[in-house]
Scaffold this active site. Structure first.
Site, PDB file in Angstrom:
ATOM      1  N   HIS A  55      10.502  32.640  -7.325  1.00  0.00           N
ATOM      2  CA  HIS A  55      11.526  33.469  -6.669  1.00  0.00           C
ATOM      3  C   HIS A  55      12.726  32.930  -6.814  1.00  0.00           C
ATOM      4  O   HIS A  55      13.070  31.812  -6.620  1.00  0.00           O
ATOM      5  CB  HIS A  55      10.997  33.743  -5.363  1.00  0.00           C
ATOM      6  CG  HIS A  55       9.831  34.225  -4.841  1.00  0.00           C
ATOM      7  ND1 HIS A  55       8.647  33.388  -4.620  1.00  0.00           N
ATOM      8  CD2 HIS A  55       9.281  35.422  -4.624  1.00  0.00           C
ATOM      9  CE1 HIS A  55       7.845  34.347  -4.304  1.00  0.00           C
ATOM     10  NE2 HIS A  55       8.053  35.611  -4.426  1.00  0.00           N
ATOM     11  N   ASP A  58      13.088  30.374  -4.177  1.00  0.00           N
ATOM     12  CA  ASP A  58      12.486  29.218  -4.190  1.00  0.00           C
ATOM     13  C   ASP A  58      13.117  28.205  -4.916  1.00  0.00           C
ATOM     14  O   ASP A  58      13.079  26.971  -4.696  1.00  0.00           O
ATOM     15  CB  ASP A  58      11.121  29.487  -5.153  1.00  0.00           C
ATOM     16  CG  ASP A  58      10.403  30.314  -4.536  1.00  0.00           C
ATOM     17  OD1 ASP A  58      10.392  30.659  -3.377  1.00  0.00           O
ATOM     18  OD2 ASP A  58       9.513  30.935  -5.321  1.00  0.00           O
ATOM     19  N   MET A  89       7.145  33.351 -15.871  1.00  0.00           N
ATOM     20  CA  MET A  89       7.512  34.584 -15.044  1.00  0.00           C
ATOM     21  C   MET A  89       8.564  34.051 -13.903  1.00  0.00           C
ATOM     22  O   MET A  89       8.565  32.963 -13.453  1.00  0.00           O
ATOM     23  CB  MET A  89       6.163  34.925 -14.364  1.00  0.00           C
ATOM     24  CG  MET A  89       6.188  36.062 -13.354  1.00  0.00           C
ATOM     25  SD  MET A  89       6.279  35.509 -11.786  1.00  0.00           S
ATOM     26  CE  MET A  89       4.832  35.465 -10.936  1.00  0.00           C
ATOM     27  N   GLU A 182       3.468  44.441  -8.634  1.00  0.00           N
ATOM     28  CA  GLU A 182       2.266  44.067  -7.573  1.00  0.00           C
ATOM     29  C   GLU A 182       1.926  44.826  -6.428  1.00  0.00           C
ATOM     30  O   GLU A 182       2.878  44.810  -5.703  1.00  0.00           O
ATOM     31  CB  GLU A 182       2.553  42.274  -7.548  1.00  0.00           C
ATOM     32  CG  GLU A 182       1.548  41.779  -6.677  1.00  0.00           C
ATOM     33  CD  GLU A 182       1.620  40.261  -6.547  1.00  0.00           C
ATOM     34  OE1 GLU A 182       2.675  39.563  -7.166  1.00  0.00           O
ATOM     35  OE2 GLU A 182       1.154  39.601  -5.781  1.00  0.00           O
ATOM     36  N   LYS A 184      -0.112  45.523  -3.027  1.00  0.00           N
ATOM     37  CA  LYS A 184      -0.649  45.120  -1.616  1.00  0.00           C
ATOM     38  C   LYS A 184      -0.896  46.218  -0.677  1.00  0.00           C
ATOM     39  O   LYS A 184       0.230  46.818  -0.548  1.00  0.00           O
ATOM     40  CB  LYS A 184       0.047  43.585  -1.172  1.00  0.00           C
ATOM     41  CG  LYS A 184      -0.679  42.948  -0.166  1.00  0.00           C
ATOM     42  CD  LYS A 184       0.244  41.770   0.133  1.00  0.00           C
ATOM     43  CE  LYS A 184      -0.444  40.996   1.275  1.00  0.00           C
ATOM     44  NZ  LYS A 184       0.218  39.894   1.739  1.00  0.00           N
ATOM     45  N   GLU A 218      -3.288  41.243  -8.147  1.00  0.00           N
ATOM     46  CA  GLU A 218      -3.844  40.010  -7.576  1.00  0.00           C
ATOM     47  C   GLU A 218      -5.177  40.222  -6.552  1.00  0.00           C
ATOM     48  O   GLU A 218      -5.441  41.223  -5.965  1.00  0.00           O
ATOM     49  CB  GLU A 218      -2.807  39.488  -6.171  1.00  0.00           C
ATOM     50  CG  GLU A 218      -3.205  38.446  -5.379  1.00  0.00           C
ATOM     51  CD  GLU A 218      -2.068  37.984  -4.595  1.00  0.00           C
ATOM     52  OE1 GLU A 218      -1.133  37.783  -4.877  1.00  0.00           O
ATOM     53  OE2 GLU A 218      -2.468  37.385  -3.317  1.00  0.00           O
ATOM     54  N   HIS A 221      -5.253  40.912  -2.994  1.00  0.00           N
ATOM     55  CA  HIS A 221      -4.571  42.257  -2.510  1.00  0.00           C
ATOM     56  C   HIS A 221      -5.517  43.292  -2.700  1.00  0.00           C
ATOM     57  O   HIS A 221      -5.556  44.444  -1.714  1.00  0.00           O
ATOM     58  CB  HIS A 221      -3.205  42.584  -3.037  1.00  0.00           C
ATOM     59  CG  HIS A 221      -2.291  41.290  -2.994  1.00  0.00           C
ATOM     60  ND1 HIS A 221      -1.184  41.482  -3.543  1.00  0.00           N
ATOM     61  CD2 HIS A 221      -2.275  40.437  -2.284  1.00  0.00           C
ATOM     62  CE1 HIS A 221      -0.356  40.290  -2.823  1.00  0.00           C
ATOM     63  NE2 HIS A 221      -1.111  39.804  -2.111  1.00  0.00           N
ATOM     64  N   ASP A 246      -2.468  37.704 -10.880  1.00  0.00           N
ATOM     65  CA  ASP A 246      -2.399  36.695  -9.659  1.00  0.00           C
ATOM     66  C   ASP A 246      -3.870  36.197  -9.388  1.00  0.00           C
ATOM     67  O   ASP A 246      -4.613  37.088  -8.698  1.00  0.00           O
ATOM     68  CB  ASP A 246      -1.536  37.170  -8.539  1.00  0.00           C
ATOM     69  CG  ASP A 246      -0.111  36.975  -8.756  1.00  0.00           C
ATOM     70  OD1 ASP A 246       0.250  36.572  -9.668  1.00  0.00           O
ATOM     71  OD2 ASP A 246       0.620  37.236  -7.730  1.00  0.00           O
ATOM     72  N   ASP A 256      -4.349  37.887   4.865  1.00  0.00           N
ATOM     73  CA  ASP A 256      -3.919  37.474   3.473  1.00  0.00           C
ATOM     74  C   ASP A 256      -4.227  35.999   3.341  1.00  0.00           C
ATOM     75  O   ASP A 256      -3.344  35.341   3.766  1.00  0.00           O
ATOM     76  CB  ASP A 256      -2.392  37.823   3.190  1.00  0.00           C
ATOM     77  CG  ASP A 256      -2.158  37.387   1.813  1.00  0.00           C
ATOM     78  OD1 ASP A 256      -3.078  37.326   0.900  1.00  0.00           O
ATOM     79  OD2 ASP A 256      -0.819  37.650   1.573  1.00  0.00           O
ATOM     80  N   ASP A 258      -5.187  34.011   0.497  1.00  0.00           N
ATOM     81  CA  ASP A 258      -4.384  33.144  -0.604  1.00  0.00           C
ATOM     82  C   ASP A 258      -5.303  31.888  -0.764  1.00  0.00           C
ATOM     83  O   ASP A 258      -4.759  30.824  -1.099  1.00  0.00           O
ATOM     84  CB  ASP A 258      -3.253  33.000  -0.377  1.00  0.00           C
ATOM     85  CG  ASP A 258      -2.305  34.113  -0.620  1.00  0.00           C
ATOM     86  OD1 ASP A 258      -2.402  34.995  -1.390  1.00  0.00           O
ATOM     87  OD2 ASP A 258      -1.047  34.209   0.027  1.00  0.00           O
ATOM     88  N   ASP A 288      -1.769  32.324  -7.489  1.00  0.00           N
ATOM     89  CA  ASP A 288      -1.017  32.923  -6.476  1.00  0.00           C
ATOM     90  C   ASP A 288      -1.814  32.420  -5.003  1.00  0.00           C
ATOM     91  O   ASP A 288      -2.188  33.362  -4.535  1.00  0.00           O
ATOM     92  CB  ASP A 288      -0.791  33.989  -6.582  1.00  0.00           C
ATOM     93  CG  ASP A 288       0.545  34.512  -5.325  1.00  0.00           C
ATOM     94  OD1 ASP A 288       1.007  33.475  -4.839  1.00  0.00           O
ATOM     95  OD2 ASP A 288       0.920  35.693  -5.288  1.00  0.00           O
TER      96      ASP A 288
END
Ligand code: GLT
Ligand code: MN
Ligand code: MN
Length: 388
Positions: A55, A58, A89, A182, A184, A218, A221, A246, A256, A258, A288
């Site tokens: 991002h 980030d 990406m 994406e 969710k 994902e 998700h 993802d 969630d 992950d 992810d």
């Protein structure tokens, strides 16, 4: 036994936010010291990843000065050059800052909507500068707790306006960049718009440049929504829209999570890997996910290595499944065709319809036939358990 060492051709990528996750959750403070983007690149190189995604924030703090930005980008580029990692990406953080508490592109405040566009244009520039070819949009705050606050129709239209604006921006700049949306269903908002990959696929067809826009499904998700992830991926692939993926894992009905790829539902992970490999998906395999909150950075490396290793083991199992004579014999039997329906196959003609109407089927025999799916599934399980 095969060598499960990750190689560049496997296209294994991680976000800065994945291995860089410090283990903060709604109930607890961070458990790991933050790593710099350069240190994260070094960690990913050490475990054998191919690429790193990010991002905007980030990499560059939201209030960095232009000079700070340039220095960070230069250091990051050097780390990429030193390690050979690439950036396939990039994406925008449109969810952390309090300005986005009511969404970004769908906020009720026109200034927030405009700021979100401005932030995304800047982040697209940054992503392209670092080599990104896919740009992800995860609208984590594009949702509502109460429908009293916003018409879902307004939300759809605002989302569309934003996508159209940004597609035209990319075209105007001459960038070689595709968008991947994406979905969710919920979290961090009570309800998130375009809740599943299926919703996204329908939405994309309403855009001005649908050819530029695909999806980034994902695992977790779709599973949070109680859906079969593979079926959503297959629909995206069939539509030519699987631009990115993802990978992680999730127990249905939980938060969630992950989790490390393949750590919760190995059978679903197997059929997913088999699908991606069978159809020849060429994009990134982006993990992810993040390490358990119990881990230090050695555990984070175990997590990252585990994601890639499990993928490669499942890829080998998929090849074994495809080559297994008993499985293939069962599939041939399941799909047997004695030619009885040949006269009606293919596109409609009035003659075929008439012939089909006149045909006599043995309905009792159709219903009486056993399909041997129990045997087939057990063989699949035995491949996965390593006893075949
Ligand atoms: C966030 C989210 C992910 C998205 C990332 C991209 S951010 O971690 O949970 O699923 O892919 O914005
Ligand atoms: Mn994701
Ligand atoms: Mn997630």
């Amino acid at each position: 036994m095969t060598d499960y060492t990750p190689k560049p051709e496997h296209r294994f990528t991680f976000g800065l936010w994945t291995v860089g996750n410090v283990g903060r959750d709604p109930f607890g403070e961070p458990v790991r010291e933050p790593l710099s983007p350069v240190e994260i690149v070094q960690l990913l190189a050490e475990v054998g990843a191919y690429g790193v995604n990010f991002h905007d924030n980030d990499l560059i703090p939201i209030d960095a000065t232009p000079a700070e930005r340039d220095k960070i980008v230069a250091d990051f580029k050097k780390a990429l050059a030193d390690t050979g990692l690439v950036v396939p990406m990039a994406t925008t953080n449109l969810f952390t800052d309090p300005a986005f508490k009511d969404g970004a592109f769908t906020s009720n405040d026109p200034k927030v909507r405009a700021y979100a566009l401005q932030k995304t244009m800047n982040a697209i520039d940054l992503g392209v500068e670092l080599g990104a070819k896919v740009y992800v949009f995860w609208g984590g705050r594009e949702g509502a707790e109460t429908d009293a606050a916003k018409s879902p129709l307004d939300a759809i239209q605002r989302n569309r306006e934003a996508m159209n604006f940004l597609c035209d921006y990319v075209i105007d700049q001459g960038y070689d960049l595709k968008f991947a949306l994406e979905a969710k269903p919920n979290e961090p908002r009570g309800h998130i718009y375009n809740a599943t990959t299926g919703h996204m696929l329908a939405f994309i067809e309403t855009l001005d440049h649908p050819e530029m826009v695909g999806v980034n499904p994902e695992v977790a998700h779709e599973q949070m929504a109680g859906l079969n992830f593979l079926h959503g991926v297959a629909q995206a692939w069939d539509a030519g829209k699987l631009f990115h993926i993802d990978l992680n894992d999730q127990v249905i009905g939980r938060y969630d999570q992950d989790f490390r790829f393949g750590s919760a539902d190995i059978k679903s992970a197997f059929f997913l890997v088999k699908f991606l490999e069978d159809v020849g998906y060429q994009g990134s395999r982006h993990f992810d996910a993040h390490a358990y909150r119990t881990e230090d950075y050695e555990g984070v490396k175990d997590f990252a290595r585990g994601c890639m290793r499990t993928y490669l083991i499942l890829k080998e199992k998929a090849a074994q499944w495809n080559a297994d004579p008993e499985i293939q014999a069962l599939l041939a039997e399941i799909n047997r065709d004695d030619g009885e329906t040949d006269p009606f196959k293919g596109a409609y003609t009035a003659a075929k319809a008439a012939a089909l109407r006149a045909h006599r089927f043995d309905r009792k025999a159709l219903g009486a036939r056993g399909l041997a799916y129990e045997r087939l599934d057990q063989l699949t399980i035995e491949v996965l358990l390593g006893v075949r």
